[in-house]
Write an enzyme that holds these catalytic residues in place. Structure first.
Site, mmCIF file in Angstrom:
data_model
loop_
_atom_site.group_PDB
_atom_site.id
_atom_site.type_symbol
_atom_site.label_atom_id
_atom_site.label_comp_id
_atom_site.label_asym_id
_atom_site.label_seq_id
_atom_site.Cartn_x
_atom_site.Cartn_y
_atom_site.Cartn_z
ATOM 1 N N SER A 1 -12.144 3.497 7.336
ATOM 2 C CA SER A 1 -11.442 2.217 7.489
ATOM 3 C C SER A 1 -11.133 2.020 8.961
ATOM 4 C CB SER A 1 -10.128 2.282 6.702
ATOM 5 O OG SER A 1 -9.268 1.210 7.015
ATOM 6 N N TYR B 1 -2.210 6.768 3.415
ATOM 7 C CA TYR B 1 -3.505 6.082 3.446
ATOM 8 C C TYR B 1 -4.211 6.306 4.776
ATOM 9 C CZ TYR B 1 -6.993 2.347 3.320
ATOM 10 O OH TYR B 1 -8.183 1.644 3.367
HETATM 11 N N1 LIG Z 1 -10.325 -4.104 1.552
HETATM 12 C C1 LIG Z 1 -10.143 -3.739 2.804
HETATM 13 O O1 LIG Z 1 -9.698 -4.540 3.638
HETATM 14 C C2 LIG Z 1 -10.514 -2.345 3.239
HETATM 15 C C3 LIG Z 1 -10.455 -2.053 4.612
HETATM 16 C C4 LIG Z 1 -10.811 -0.794 5.025
HETATM 17 C C5 LIG Z 1 -11.252 0.162 4.122
HETATM 18 N N2 LIG Z 1 -11.299 -0.153 2.788
HETATM 19 C C6 LIG Z 1 -11.777 0.888 1.876
HETATM 20 O O2 LIG Z 1 -12.775 0.354 1.031
HETATM 21 C C7 LIG Z 1 -12.793 1.043 -0.205
HETATM 22 C C8 LIG Z 1 -12.768 0.042 -1.331
HETATM 23 O O3 LIG Z 1 -11.525 -0.620 -1.310
HETATM 24 P P1 LIG Z 1 -11.291 -2.109 -1.832
HETATM 25 O O4 LIG Z 1 -10.460 -2.763 -0.803
HETATM 26 O O5 LIG Z 1 -12.545 -2.727 -2.276
HETATM 27 O O6 LIG Z 1 -10.310 -1.779 -3.072
HETATM 28 P P2 LIG Z 1 -10.209 -2.373 -4.571
HETATM 29 O O7 LIG Z 1 -8.874 -1.942 -5.062
HETATM 30 O O8 LIG Z 1 -10.531 -3.834 -4.607
HETATM 31 O O9 LIG Z 1 -11.363 -1.590 -5.333
HETATM 32 C C9 LIG Z 1 -11.296 -0.189 -5.496
HETATM 33 C C10 LIG Z 1 -12.000 0.202 -6.780
HETATM 34 O O10 LIG Z 1 -11.888 1.636 -6.894
HETATM 35 C C11 LIG Z 1 -11.590 1.936 -8.248
HETATM 36 N N3 LIG Z 1 -10.934 3.234 -8.339
HETATM 37 C C12 LIG Z 1 -9.634 3.549 -8.093
HETATM 38 N N4 LIG Z 1 -9.394 4.831 -8.364
HETATM 39 C C13 LIG Z 1 -10.571 5.364 -8.807
HETATM 40 C C14 LIG Z 1 -10.957 6.642 -9.248
HETATM 41 N N5 LIG Z 1 -10.067 7.640 -9.316
HETATM 42 N N6 LIG Z 1 -12.241 6.836 -9.611
HETATM 43 C C15 LIG Z 1 -13.137 5.826 -9.577
HETATM 44 N N7 LIG Z 1 -12.821 4.573 -9.182
HETATM 45 C C16 LIG Z 1 -11.553 4.353 -8.791
HETATM 46 C C17 LIG Z 1 -10.693 0.796 -8.723
HETATM 47 O O11 LIG Z 1 -10.681 0.708 -10.140
HETATM 48 C C18 LIG Z 1 -11.356 -0.407 -8.041
HETATM 49 O O12 LIG Z 1 -12.352 -0.988 -8.860
HETATM 50 C C19 LIG Z 1 -11.591 1.976 -0.176
HETATM 51 O O13 LIG Z 1 -12.007 3.288 0.155
HETATM 52 C C20 LIG Z 1 -10.731 1.393 0.930
HETATM 53 O O14 LIG Z 1 -9.888 2.354 1.516
HETATM 54 C C21 LIG Z 1 -10.923 -1.372 2.332
#
Ligand SMILES: NC(=O)c1ccc[n+]([C@@H]2O[C@H](COP(=O)([O-])OP(=O)(O)OC[C@H]3O[C@@H](n4cnc5c(N)ncnc54)[C@H](O)[C@@H]3O)[C@@H](O)[C@H]2O)c1
Length: 287
Positions: free
Chosen positions: A146, A159
């Site tokens: 991230s 986080y």
């Molecule tokens: N959205 C952002 O702005 C952002 C920015 C930087 C990094 N990220 C990273 O991107 C990745 C995805 O995040 P997102 O924002 O799309 O989140 P989100 O919450 O929209 O989606 C995450 C998904 O992971 C699933 N999940 C949660 N725990 C789980 C488990 N134990 N096993 C399997 N699946 C599981 C959830 O059910 C969900 O469908 C993460 O690693 C997050 O840290 C996101």
């Protein structure tokens, strides 16, 4: 080579594919002609996405998998290699957020961050990488760090810690793959998204006691940036194009995330103490 030439016809396994960035990556991988394996704890979400992708003419399967549990990820790998054959792209994407002061953080919420965000990535590497390395076929592994993997932010310490960990793990892994002689066909890449529209802040943990107001105001501040966040499908397109270009760091918003990387490098090289920013976060509108 274009992304569709490189990835089309291959199998992509995406953890956390039920929402947000993972769902965007799955939709784009399908558009590139990949067979998509949707893995998530949210069975309904991945079933719906599988139906959507198949209705659009793509090929997808949904597999309920909890990345916190090594045997669950191993069962996913066994099923994929048995039913679909070689994996061209593994995306260790599943991740969760946590808000609140570190000293108020419930033990279970700390453990959730470590188990999903860090151990989940390790479990993916352990279950898939040896088989990917065992043939000469080109294959890619993306681990989701991230902008929080290079920035420091109060009220999100677990986080931020986990995303620094994933970045370091991925950098070490790339060196290990090279050391073991597989860098000619195995491509390890670190993904550093900026703000991308998703459910991560809604599903984030908070605190039960102590300063609950501080935790929830940080959640509200992060939810505010959602309005300006990047569309997950657009983010996926950028990441696939960057992956093909051979970059190690895959970055959804190069200027915005790049400025955080530059700031991190400046702080470390000048050995300054961390400084509180007025807005406690990088402003995505400065992209
Ligand atoms: N959205 C952002 O702005 C952002 C920015 C930087 C990094 N990220 C990273 O991107 C990745 C995805 O995040 P997102 O924002 O799309 O989140 P989100 O919450 O929209 O989606 C995450 C998904 O992971 C699933 N999940 C949660 N725990 C789980 C488990 N134990 N096993 C399997 N699946 C599981 C959830 O059910 C969900 O469908 C993460 O690693 C997050 O840290 C996101």
């Amino acid at each position: 080579m274009s992304a569709s030439e490189t990835f089309g016809g291959g199998v992509a396994v995406i953890t956390g594919a039920g929402a947000g960035i993972g769902a965007g990556l799955a939709r784009h991988a399908s558009r590139l002609g990949m067979t998509v394996v949707l893995a998530d704890v949210d069975a309904a979400a991945i079933a719906a996405l599988r139906e959507e992708i198949c209705a659009a003419g793509g090929t997808a399967i949904d597999v309920v998998c909890d990345v916190r549990v090594a045997t669950s990820v191993q069962a996913l790998a066994d099923k994929v290699f048995r039913d679909l054959g070689a994996v061209r792209l593994l995306i260790n994407n599943a991740g969760v957020e946590q808000f609140g002061y570190l000293w108020d953080t419930p033990l279970a919420n700390w453990q959730r961050i470590v188990d999903v965000n860090i151990s989940g990535v390790f479990h993916g590497i352990r279950a898939f990488l040896p088989k990917m390395m065992s043939t000469a076929r080109p294959a890619w592994v993306w681990n989701l760090s991230s902008i929080g993997g290079v920035a420091v932010v109060p009220l999100q310490a677990p986080y931020i810690m986990s995303k620094h960990a994933v970045l370091a793990l991925t950098e070490c892994l790339a060196l290990e793959v090279e050391t073991a002689g597989h860098a000619d066909h195995i491509h390890i890449q670190a993904v550093l998204p900026g703000a991308v529209a998703s459910n991560i802040f809604e599903s984030a943990g908070g605190v039960d006691s102590g300063d609950t107001g501080a935790a929830e105001s940080q959640r509200a501040a992060m939810l505010d940036i959602k309005a300006e966040a990047m569309d997950p499908l657009a983010a996926a397109e950028v990441l696939f194009d960057q992956a093909v270009s051979g970059r190690f760091y895959l970055i959804t918003q190069p200027e915005y995330v790049g400025s955080a990387m530059t700031e991190r490098a400046r702080v470390l090289s000048t050995q300054q103490a961390p400084q509180l920013r007025e807005h406690r976060r990088f402003d995505p509108t400065q992209n």
